[in-house]
Design a protein around this motif. Structure first.
Motif, PDB file in Angstrom:
ATOM      1  N   UNK A  65       0.836  -1.201   0.000  1.00 49.91           N
ATOM      2  CA  UNK A  65       0.000   0.000   0.000  1.00 49.91           C
ATOM      3  C   UNK A  65       0.872   1.253   0.000  1.00 49.91           C
ATOM      4  N   UNK A  66       0.416   2.289  -0.672  1.00 52.41           N
ATOM      5  CA  UNK A  66       1.106   3.574  -0.618  1.00 52.41           C
ATOM      6  C   UNK A  66       0.855   4.211   0.746  1.00 52.41           C
ATOM      7  N   UNK A  67       1.927   4.715   1.351  1.00 56.74           N
ATOM      8  CA  UNK A  67       1.863   5.265   2.704  1.00 56.74           C
ATOM      9  C   UNK A  67       1.931   6.791   2.625  1.00 56.74           C
ATOM     10  N   UNK A  68       0.853   7.438   3.045  1.00 57.73           N
ATOM     11  CA  UNK A  68       0.732   8.891   2.906  1.00 57.73           C
ATOM     12  C   UNK A  68       0.272   9.473   4.238  1.00 57.73           C
ATOM     13  N   UNK A  69       0.710  10.697   4.519  1.00 53.23           N
ATOM     14  CA  UNK A  69       0.229  11.434   5.689  1.00 53.23           C
ATOM     15  C   UNK A  69      -0.336  12.766   5.219  1.00 53.23           C
ATOM     16  N   UNK A  70      -1.557  13.066   5.642  1.00 53.64           N
ATOM     17  CA  UNK A  70      -2.112  14.396   5.350  1.00 53.64           C
ATOM     18  C   UNK A  70      -1.802  15.322   6.513  1.00 53.64           C
ATOM     19  N   UNK A  71      -1.040  16.375   6.233  1.00 52.90           N
ATOM     20  CA  UNK A  71      -0.703  17.378   7.231  1.00 52.90           C
ATOM     21  C   UNK A  71      -1.771  18.468   7.206  1.00 52.90           C
ATOM     22  N   UNK A  72      -1.636  19.446   8.093  1.00 56.18           N
ATOM     23  CA  UNK A  72      -2.540  20.579   8.089  1.00 56.18           C
ATOM     24  C   UNK A  72      -2.100  21.607   7.051  1.00 56.18           C
ATOM     25  N   UNK A  73      -3.022  22.466   6.645  1.00 52.31           N
ATOM     26  CA  UNK A  73      -2.692  23.405   5.572  1.00 52.31           C
ATOM     27  C   UNK A  73      -1.870  24.576   6.102  1.00 52.31           C
ATOM     28  N   UNK A  74      -1.254  25.302   5.182  1.00 51.70           N
ATOM     29  CA  UNK A  74      -0.279  26.333   5.522  1.00 51.70           C
ATOM     30  C   UNK A  74      -0.864  27.526   6.277  1.00 51.70           C
ATOM     31  N   UNK A  75      -2.187  27.671   6.326  1.00 53.75           N
ATOM     32  CA  UNK A  75      -2.765  28.796   7.065  1.00 53.75           C
ATOM     33  C   UNK A  75      -2.846  28.514   8.561  1.00 53.75           C
ATOM     34  N   UNK A  76      -2.494  27.299   8.978  1.00 59.53           N
ATOM     35  CA  UNK A  76      -2.567  26.931  10.392  1.00 59.53           C
ATOM     36  C   UNK A  76      -1.187  27.022  11.044  1.00 59.53           C
ATOM     37  N   UNK A  77      -1.173  26.860  12.352  1.00 60.41           N
ATOM     38  CA  UNK A  77       0.092  26.878  13.098  1.00 60.41           C
ATOM     39  C   UNK A  77       0.723  25.494  13.203  1.00 60.41           C
ATOM     40  N   UNK A  78       0.082  24.466  12.619  1.00 59.90           N
ATOM     41  CA  UNK A  78       0.537  23.094  12.826  1.00 59.90           C
ATOM     42  C   UNK A  78       1.401  22.535  11.690  1.00 59.90           C
ATOM     43  N   UNK A  96       4.408   9.714   0.504  1.00 58.10           N
ATOM     44  CA  UNK A  96       3.991  11.068   0.098  1.00 58.10           C
ATOM     45  C   UNK A  96       3.407  11.823   1.281  1.00 58.10           C
ATOM     46  N   UNK A  97       3.463  13.147   1.163  1.00 62.06           N
ATOM     47  CA  UNK A  97       2.768  14.060   2.072  1.00 62.06           C
ATOM     48  C   UNK A  97       1.602  14.664   1.310  1.00 62.06           C
ATOM     49  N   UNK A  98       0.421  14.622   1.905  1.00 62.66           N
ATOM     50  CA  UNK A  98      -0.754  15.247   1.313  1.00 62.66           C
ATOM     51  C   UNK A  98      -0.933  16.635   1.933  1.00 62.66           C
ATOM     52  N   UNK A  99      -1.016  17.650   1.077  1.00 59.81           N
ATOM     53  CA  UNK A  99      -1.199  19.028   1.531  1.00 59.81           C
ATOM     54  C   UNK A  99      -2.619  19.473   1.205  1.00 59.81           C
ATOM     55  N   UNK A 100      -3.433  19.731   2.212  1.00 62.84           N
ATOM     56  CA  UNK A 100      -4.813  20.141   1.945  1.00 62.84           C
ATOM     57  C   UNK A 100      -4.925  21.636   1.652  1.00 62.84           C
ATOM     58  N   UNK A 101      -6.081  22.001   1.084  1.00 62.27           N
ATOM     59  CA  UNK A 101      -6.442  23.407   0.866  1.00 62.27           C
ATOM     60  C   UNK A 101      -5.347  24.195   0.144  1.00 62.27           C
ATOM     61  N   UNK A 102      -4.762  23.568  -0.879  1.00 58.68           N
ATOM     62  CA  UNK A 102      -3.732  24.254  -1.661  1.00 58.68           C
ATOM     63  C   UNK A 102      -4.399  25.337  -2.504  1.00 58.68           C
TER      64      UNK A 102
END
Length: 319
Positions: A65-78, A96-102
């Protein structure tokens, strides 16, 4: 450069703070899972979830399986802590890293630069870990072509329907379904096609987002069928009951797969010396040519990636 693109027919969302769900995800027949630090993880749980995710990735047991982590978007402090802790702690076991709200290509570039710094500092192969960019509002969609081209790490462009619907004031509370009053056509067609065109123009995969009515498998199939028909590569799954539907929707039928393989074999033979060096020929009642070969390559590639086995094989005509 990022790794070669791999099947993502079914992309399972897994809350990064829930060990029970993480353990369950290891056993499911999905192409990809992503451990979520964003919406599925409460603010107070995020610091602990980072550690849980790092441990889960390093423990292994994920098969192919592909192993991915979704982080928080750049407008947050996390965001920066999400990226640094996860990539530093488990970069060797992360695809991969998943970047939301791009919203802009610069946000992708910023993530690329941060990941590059970590890889250089820890001696990882620079660029191996990919980026999945999630489009969730109007600004992101207007910039989607530039976002797809922002970094060679970008592997997928993902439609995030829930936040997108809110961002454009769509009159619906059922994610993925047609809004009341939109009785002709598909309200999401422009969005899906814009994402698909940007992805294909830059050699990326296009992934459809979640269907939140998890018990309505028929509804899931209907919505998945629309994006699959356009050419999308996969869709999110939120529940094990959606997995089979996703894998089926984004794989060719057995008949189409067999036909595609036969087109490829027949075209190769007809264009050869033995086959008469013909640029166009008949395969049964169908004329095939170079355009047919290109179309067949798409179906064949999806079938092979899905692990399909071929049925009856075409053979050259006998003199």
């Amino acid at each position: 450069m990022s790794t070669q693109l791999r099947p993502r027919r079914s992309c399972m969302a897994v809350p990064g703070s829930n060990q029970k769900f993480i353990d369950k995800a290891r056993t499911l027949p999905v192409d990809q899972f992503f451990l979520d630090l964003e919406d599925a993880c409460a603010p107070l749980a995020k610091p602990g979830a980072r550690k849980t995710i790092v441990a889960a990735l390093n423990e292994g047991g994920w098969g192919d399986k592909l192993r991915v982590v979704r982080v928080n978007d750049w407008t947050t402090e996390w965001t920066y802590r999400d990226v640094t802790e996860v990539v530093e702690g488990a970069g060797a076991n992360l695809d991969a890293i998943m970047l939301p709200k791009v919203q802009t290509p610069e946000q992708v570039v910023a993530l690329d630069l941060l990941m590059t710094q970590i890889e250089k500092a820890l001696g990882y192969e620079v660029g191996r870990i990919g980026i999945e960019a999630q489009i969730e509002n109007a600004l992101g969609l207007t910039n989607v072509n530039a976002i797809a081209a922002a970094s060679p790490r970008v592997e997928t462009i993902i439609f995030g329907p829930a936040d997108f619907m809110a961002s454009i004031n769509m009159k619906s509370l059922v994610v993925g379904e047609q809004p009341p009053g939109y009785d002709v056509g598909d309200a999401y067609h422009h969005i899906l096609m814009s994402i698909l065109m940007a992805a294909r123009a830059h050699g990326k995969q296009a992934i459809d987002g979640p269907y939140l009515q998890i018990k309505d498998v028929e509804g899931y199939k209907r919505v998945a069928g629309r994006s699959a028909a356009l050419g999308f590569d996969g869709k999110w799954v939120l529940h094990p009951g959606q997995i089979e539907a996703a894998n089926e929707a984004y794989s060719p039928s057995q008949a189409d797969y067999d036909h595609a393989e036969n087109i490829l074999d027949a075209y190769e033979w007809f264009t050869s010396e033995a086959g008469g060096k013909r640029g166009a020929a008949m395969l049964g009642d169908e004329m095939i040519d170079e355009a047919s070969r290109k179309m067949a390559l798409v179906i064949s590639g999806k079938g092979r990636a899905a692990g399909m086995t071929r049925g009856e094989k075409w053979a050259p005509p006998q003199d």
